[in-house]
Design an enzyme around this catalytic site. Structure first.
Site, short mmCIF file in Angstrom:
data_model
loop_
_atom_site.label_atom_id
_atom_site.label_comp_id
_atom_site.label_asym_id
_atom_site.label_seq_id
_atom_site.Cartn_x
_atom_site.Cartn_y
_atom_site.Cartn_z
N LYS A 112 -8.52 -4.72 6.08
CA LYS A 112 -7.62 -4.61 7.05
C LYS A 112 -8.46 -3.83 8.15
CE LYS A 112 -3.52 -4.85 4.32
NZ LYS A 112 -2.93 -3.99 4.66
N GLY A 137 4.66 -7.27 7.20
CA GLY A 137 6.15 -7.23 5.83
C GLY A 137 7.83 -6.77 6.48
N THR A 178 0.54 -1.83 0.07
CA THR A 178 -0.56 0.18 -0.11
C THR A 178 1.29 1.56 -0.08
OG1 THR A 178 -1.36 -1.24 1.44
CG2 THR A 178 -1.80 1.41 0.94
N GLU A 202 9.94 1.65 11.23
CA GLU A 202 8.34 1.69 11.77
C GLU A 202 7.93 2.88 12.60
OE1 GLU A 202 6.36 -0.21 7.91
OE2 GLU A 202 5.51 -0.82 10.01
N ASP A 262 2.33 5.06 5.55
CA ASP A 262 2.46 3.94 5.71
C ASP A 262 1.33 3.26 5.70
OD1 ASP A 262 3.56 1.37 6.01
OD2 ASP A 262 4.58 1.94 7.36
N GLY A 263 1.51 1.92 5.23
CA GLY A 263 -0.42 0.99 5.36
C GLY A 263 -0.06 0.45 7.36
N ALA A 264 -1.05 -0.87 7.30
CA ALA A 264 -1.23 -1.30 8.29
C ALA A 264 -1.56 -2.91 7.84
CB ALA A 264 -1.77 -0.99 9.76
N ASP A 265 -1.02 -3.93 9.17
CA ASP A 265 -2.15 -5.03 9.07
C ASP A 265 -3.33 -5.00 9.36
OD1 ASP A 265 0.56 -6.29 7.63
OD2 ASP A 265 1.38 -5.50 9.59
N LYS A 291 1.17 -4.10 13.23
CA LYS A 291 1.92 -3.25 11.73
C LYS A 291 3.24 -4.14 11.94
CE LYS A 291 3.19 0.38 10.19
NZ LYS A 291 3.06 0.04 8.86
O1 LIG Z 1 6.13 -3.60 7.90
C1 LIG Z 1 5.13 -4.08 6.85
C2 LIG Z 1 4.03 -2.45 7.50
O2 LIG Z 1 3.66 -2.62 8.32
C3 LIG Z 1 3.63 -2.85 5.63
O3 LIG Z 1 2.42 -0.94 6.55
C4 LIG Z 1 2.61 -3.65 6.42
O4 LIG Z 1 3.03 -4.88 6.66
C5 LIG Z 1 1.21 -3.62 5.30
O5 LIG Z 1 1.46 -4.17 4.44
P1 LIG Z 1 0.62 -4.12 2.82
O6 LIG Z 1 0.19 -2.98 2.35
O7 LIG Z 1 1.30 -4.56 1.72
O8 LIG Z 1 -0.06 -4.58 3.35
#
Ligand SMILES: O=C[C@H](O)[C@H](O)[C@H](O)COP(=O)(O)O
Length: 199
Positions: free
Chosen positions: A152, A128, A58, A134, A112-115, A125
């Site tokens: 999410k 990844g 993301t 982060e 940033d994104g998040a899980d 988070k």
């Molecule tokens: O370590 C990775 C980060 O926290 C990412 O922001 C999180 O894992 C979300 O990743 P994605 O956007 O690929 O779902």
């Protein structure tokens, strides 16, 4: 300060028109939803800012967009602080000027994104693999914009049923994994080392 932006799939609308005259439903892929949310988040970016650049599929869209706006001259004088080697490489390829927390201990805005995101905007988070950097970069920011697609959103942390990231030092990691697993043995949790390819 944390802000969560999410992109949801549009729900179908009853129009009363016959199926022949109805436009076909727009079906967006998860990646398209991520991109929509990421582009929205970049609207918070202003020229002259020190930016925390997140990691993941993301955040990648947000970094792409920042690079595009810099190239177009719509943003100027940006300094990016990447949260991973991967984001560092992406930002370099896009020509985004980079630095670090030693030189810029205060970050104006991090994206940033998040899980997982719960209704109170608590986050999981790091799934990844970029948890520590982060936390360092995003912990130093004045404003934190979190971009997520609807997958999410969870009623409570852990609600996705997926792994909970814990970052540990390499020294005696098996010992630490066992200690972690013992802490949650009542729930049947298993501690596994996260690997990337052969690493
Ligand atoms: O370590 C990775 C980060 O926290 C990412 O922001 C999180 O894992 C979300 O990743 P994605 O956007 O690929 O779902």
């Amino acid at each position: 300060m944390a802000i969560a932006i999410s992109a949801e799939k549009p729900s179908s609308v009853e129009t009363g028109l016959s199926p022949l005259s109805s436009p076909p439903p727009v079906i967006l892929t998860q990646d398209e939803l991520k991109k929509i949310a990421a582009y929205k988040a970049v609207e918070f970016v202003e020229s002259g800012m020190v930016l925390g650049l997140g990691t993941g599929s993301t955040a990648k869209h947000a970094v792409d967009r920042i690079g595009e706006l810099l190239r177009q001259g719509k943003l100027t004088n940006i300094v990016g602080i990447p949260t991973s080697k991967k984001t560092h490489e992406q930002a370099v390829s896009l020509g985004i000027p980079l630095s670090d927390l030693d030189s810029y201990p205060v970050v104006d805005l991090a994206i940033d994104g998040a899980d997982e995101v719960d209704p109170f905007m608590n986050l999981v988070k790091g799934r990844g693999g970029s948890l520590l950097r982060e936390k360092m970069v995003e912990g130093a920011c004045k404003k934190f914009v979190v971009i997520v697609d609807e997958s999410k959103l969870v009623p409570h942390l852990g609600g996705s049923g997926l792994a909970m990231p814990v970052e540990v030092v390499p020294y005696c990691w098996k010992f630490t994994a066992k200690r972690l697993q013992d802490l949650f043995e009542d729930c049947g949790c298993v501690a596994k080392l996260r690997t990337t390819g052969a690493e």
